[in-house]
Write a protein that holds these residues in place. Structure first.
Motif, PDB file in Angstrom:
ATOM      1  N   MET A 158      35.958  44.913  44.242  1.00 27.23           N
ATOM      2  CA  MET A 158      36.781  46.007  45.439  1.00 27.23           C
ATOM      3  C   MET A 158      36.229  47.310  44.953  1.00 27.23           C
ATOM      4  N   ILE A 190      43.264  30.940  45.282  1.00 30.02           N
ATOM      5  CA  ILE A 190      43.516  32.307  45.650  1.00 30.02           C
ATOM      6  C   ILE A 190      43.800  32.359  47.300  1.00 30.02           C
ATOM      7  N   GLU A 211      40.895  38.396  40.936  1.00 24.38           N
ATOM      8  CA  GLU A 211      39.548  38.584  40.562  1.00 24.38           C
ATOM      9  C   GLU A 211      38.762  38.379  39.239  1.00 24.38           C
ATOM     10  N   VAL A 228      46.459  45.935  45.014  1.00 22.10           N
ATOM     11  CA  VAL A 228      44.985  46.195  44.369  1.00 22.10           C
ATOM     12  C   VAL A 228      45.246  45.614  42.731  1.00 22.10           C
ATOM     13  N   ARG A 277      47.167  43.286  41.723  1.00 25.04           N
ATOM     14  CA  ARG A 277      47.087  41.874  41.683  1.00 25.04           C
ATOM     15  C   ARG A 277      45.646  41.496  42.006  1.00 25.04           C
ATOM     16  N   HIS A 278      45.190  42.094  43.082  1.00 29.36           N
ATOM     17  CA  HIS A 278      43.750  41.706  43.551  1.00 29.36           C
ATOM     18  C   HIS A 278      42.862  41.625  42.291  1.00 29.36           C
ATOM     19  N   HIS A 279      42.853  42.820  41.365  1.00 31.69           N
ATOM     20  CA  HIS A 279      41.901  42.839  40.346  1.00 31.69           C
ATOM     21  C   HIS A 279      42.421  41.652  39.173  1.00 31.69           C
ATOM     22  N   TYR A 328      47.220  34.078  48.697  1.00 34.32           N
ATOM     23  CA  TYR A 328      47.251  35.175  50.077  1.00 34.32           C
ATOM     24  C   TYR A 328      48.015  34.577  51.074  1.00 34.32           C
TER      25      TYR A 328
END
Length: 103
Positions: A1, A58, A49, A42, A44-46, A62
């Motif tokens: 991201m 994933i 990822e 962000v 959590r996203h990393h 979400y």
């Protein structure tokens, strides 16, 4: 991201213009709350990822997270309507979250 957290916070604020959130007299600033929420997402996203979850896991994560938020939002909105003595129409409450509701 590649997008910064602050840029995402700004985008979130723009999204809120279509469906504003009533922060009323909460003891924290709207901007700070947006920043904290976005920073958490962000982060959590990393983690996701860089982890070993499958794409379907994933997507499920979400989807479940979004469902929890929509459910919580719907319940809170319904409670507010009931406290105001209004009728609650679940279909109307969910309309903004459906593709049909956006037409």
């Amino acid at each position: 991201m590649d997008v910064s957290t602050e840029a995402l916070v700004d985008l979130l604020r723009e999204v809120e213009t279509e469906d504003p959130i009533d922060y009323a007299d909460l003891p924290f600033s709207e901007h700070e709350l947006r920043r904290l929420v976005m920073s958490s997402l962000v982060e959590r996203h990393h983690l996701i990822e860089n982890g070993t979850l499958s794409v379907s896991d994933i997507h499920a994560l979400y989807l479940l997270s979004t469902a929890k938020l929509v459910l919580e939002n719907t319940v809170l909105h319904a409670r507010l309507l009931l406290l105001q003595g209004q009728r609650v129409d679940v279909q109307s409450l969910l309309a903004p979250f459906t593709l049909k509701g956006k037409s």
